[in-house]
Design a protein around this motif. Structure first.
Motif, PDB file in Angstrom:
ATOM      1  N   GLN A  64       3.486 -25.864 -45.336  1.00  0.00           N
ATOM      2  CA  GLN A  64       2.286 -25.022 -45.326  1.00  0.00           C
ATOM      3  C   GLN A  64       1.051 -25.819 -45.733  1.00  0.00           C
ATOM      4  O   GLN A  64      -0.026 -25.670 -45.143  1.00  0.00           O
ATOM      5  CB  GLN A  64       2.474 -23.840 -46.280  1.00  0.00           C
ATOM      6  N   LEU A  65       1.203 -26.688 -46.740  1.00  0.00           N
ATOM      7  CA  LEU A  65       0.056 -27.472 -47.196  1.00  0.00           C
ATOM      8  C   LEU A  65      -0.381 -28.483 -46.144  1.00  0.00           C
ATOM      9  O   LEU A  65      -1.577 -28.617 -45.853  1.00  0.00           O
ATOM     10  CB  LEU A  65       0.409 -28.189 -48.502  1.00  0.00           C
ATOM     11  N   THR A  66       0.561 -29.206 -45.555  1.00  0.00           N
ATOM     12  CA  THR A  66       0.200 -30.217 -44.559  1.00  0.00           C
ATOM     13  C   THR A  66      -0.362 -29.604 -43.279  1.00  0.00           C
ATOM     14  O   THR A  66      -1.204 -30.213 -42.615  1.00  0.00           O
ATOM     15  CB  THR A  66       1.416 -31.097 -44.212  1.00  0.00           C
ATOM     16  N   SER A  67       0.098 -28.409 -42.937  1.00  0.00           N
ATOM     17  CA  SER A  67      -0.476 -27.740 -41.768  1.00  0.00           C
ATOM     18  C   SER A  67      -1.908 -27.281 -42.036  1.00  0.00           C
ATOM     19  O   SER A  67      -2.698 -27.119 -41.101  1.00  0.00           O
ATOM     20  CB  SER A  67       0.393 -26.552 -41.367  1.00  0.00           C
ATOM     21  N   ASP A  68      -2.233 -27.119 -43.324  1.00  0.00           N
ATOM     22  CA  ASP A  68      -3.581 -26.683 -43.688  1.00  0.00           C
ATOM     23  C   ASP A  68      -4.535 -27.858 -43.845  1.00  0.00           C
ATOM     24  O   ASP A  68      -5.675 -27.805 -43.372  1.00  0.00           O
ATOM     25  CB  ASP A  68      -3.529 -25.870 -44.981  1.00  0.00           C
ATOM     26  N   ASN A  69      -4.077 -28.950 -44.512  1.00  0.00           N
ATOM     27  CA  ASN A  69      -4.976 -30.089 -44.727  1.00  0.00           C
ATOM     28  C   ASN A  69      -4.776 -31.216 -43.728  1.00  0.00           C
ATOM     29  O   ASN A  69      -5.468 -32.232 -43.795  1.00  0.00           O
ATOM     30  CB  ASN A  69      -4.804 -30.640 -46.157  1.00  0.00           C
ATOM     31  N   HIS A  70      -3.808 -31.062 -42.798  1.00  0.00           N
ATOM     32  CA  HIS A  70      -3.553 -32.029 -41.719  1.00  0.00           C
ATOM     33  C   HIS A  70      -3.206 -33.426 -42.248  1.00  0.00           C
ATOM     34  O   HIS A  70      -3.536 -34.434 -41.627  1.00  0.00           O
ATOM     35  CB  HIS A  70      -4.760 -32.119 -40.780  1.00  0.00           C
ATOM     36  N   ALA A  71      -2.552 -33.474 -43.390  1.00  0.00           N
ATOM     37  CA  ALA A  71      -2.116 -34.753 -43.939  1.00  0.00           C
ATOM     38  C   ALA A  71      -0.863 -35.227 -43.209  1.00  0.00           C
ATOM     39  O   ALA A  71       0.007 -34.425 -42.844  1.00  0.00           O
ATOM     40  CB  ALA A  71      -1.832 -34.616 -45.438  1.00  0.00           C
TER      41      ALA A  71
END
Length: 405
Positions: A64-71
């Motif tokens: 969820q975090l990587t899909s939000d910040n595109h890391a």
């Protein structure tokens, strides 16, 4: 006007004709690769809890975090333990390869992928040094950090010596095979949609892969040296630009840290260093911490001295003697932090970042000491010889321009 034009032309020639600071770039390559390798080895028994499926920061939360910040993180490609174990091993091997300077360009890319993937998988794991390592792993990809003190440099010296003797040199087969394997891996990940989360890292990976293939093709097939000279100029410009960014990043870290400290009331009254020494989390040696904090005068001197050194350092780069003194003070401070506060990897990362400002004469002295120490080691056989790396006029200029003591 003519003098200005002459100075400008000389500056452009230096930037394009040679890779500046070869010994400084080699030191930061060894330092950052060694820091990351030691961290991975120390945390090997706890790898599943830190970055793997057994960690408190679950795979779903990380997704969820990587899909939000595109890391970018390759660990989001699968939640299986087998994939994690294989990738953790790849991160270790790429660190070893970069440390030794084996296929440095490819190793630097794999090193960056390992650092970004593991750190972006669990963003709350780190002590500050991880941020420095995160940035520097990206910058190292653009540097020619394997020109000296590397297995690549030794291989190039052997090839040059063989050609000077008129011997036939065998074509390199490891490089093309490694390039083809990485191309297949990149193509498979792209077709499978693994890079849909962001474009920057995939674009960089494909660009490096294409450039390596172009470089090999030009070396093998070009009928004249002009294409190879052009590629060499581009590589020098990228290296020098990346080295400048690394230096600017180190200055920015110290400048912002120093100015933020000035605004804090504890730093203003000289008591800021006292409190971390009495936190259980930062007290691996309570007796040593108590001994240091027993004197209020020492605490005040250390507190004010830290602020003054950090704020002043970017302005001392124009005076090499003052700069060298502050470098010694900052490296000593980080060494003390590693021991007293129990932050070895943060300190190693910062010391490595400081090393980009070390004078070339000092680094050459260190290299000579290391060479003499190596010569004292027992040899495996009478035929085991190491050919010295020839020093050309270009190497002498590139090692000293802007970095001399």
């Amino acid at each position: 006007m003519n003098r200005l034009s002459l100075t400008l032309s000389r500056g452009i020639a230096r930037v394009t004709e040679s890779a500046l600071g070869p010994y400084q770039s080699a030191v930061i390559r060894i330092g950052f690769a060694g820091t990351w390798l030691l961290f991975l080895l120390r945390e090997f028994p706890h790898r599943q809890e830190l970055y793997g499926p057994d960690g408190p920061w679950s795979w779903d939360m990380a997704q969820q975090l990587t899909s939000d910040n595109h890391a970018f993180t390759a660990l989001m490609w699968s939640d299986g333990k087998g994939w994690f174990e294989a990738f953790y091993l790849l991160a270790i091997l790429s660190s070893v390869a970069l440390l030794l300077g084996w296929r440095t360009r490819t190793a630097s890319v794999l090193f960056m992928v390992g650092v970004l993937s593991l750190q972006n998988r669990s963003v709350f794991v780190g002590d500050g040094g991880d941020n420095v390592l995160h940035l520097m792993s990206f910058y190292l990809v653009f540097t020619r950090c394997g020109r000296v003190w590397s297995l690549d440099a030794r291989r190039a010296a052997r090839v040059e010596a063989a050609r000077a003797r008129g011997e036939q040199v065998r074509a390199d087969r490891v490089g093309p095979v490694l390039w083809a394997v990485l191309g297949l891996a990149l193509g498979g990940a792209t077709l499978a949609g693994r890079f849909d989360n962001g474009w920057l890292v995939p674009a960089l990976l494909w660009t490096v892969w294409a450039v390596l293939g172009l470089w090999w093709a030009v070396q093998r097939r070009a009928r004249s040296r002009e294409p190879l000279i052009l590629l060499d100029v581009i590589a020098n410009v990228l290296h020098n630009g990346a080295l400048f960014v690394i230096m600017a990043e180190a200055c920015l870290i110290y400048a912002t840290a120093g100015w933020y400290k000035i605004q804090g009331s504890r730093w203003q009254d000289g008591t800021a260093v006292y409190y971390p020494l009495h936190l259980d989390y930062f007290s691996p040696w309570p007796g040593l911490a108590d001994l240091m904090s027993s004197s209020g005068t020492i605490m005040m001197i250390v507190t004010y001295g830290t602020v003054m050194v950090q704020v002043a350092f970017p302005f001392t780069l124009f005076n090499r003697r003052v700069k060298n003194v502050l470098l010694v003070l900052m490296m000593t401070e980080h060494a003390v932090i590693a021991i007293v506060l129990g932050l070895p990897f943060f300190s190693l990362a910062m010391i490595t970042a400081d090393a980009v400002f070390l004078p070339t004469s000092f680094l050459l002295l260190l290299g000579a000491w290391a060479a003499r120490a190596r010569e004292r080691l027992p040899r495996r056989g009478a035929g085991d010889r190491t050919l010295p790396r020839p020093r050309s006029a270009e190497d002498s200029r590139s090692g000293r321009v802007g970095f001399t003591a």
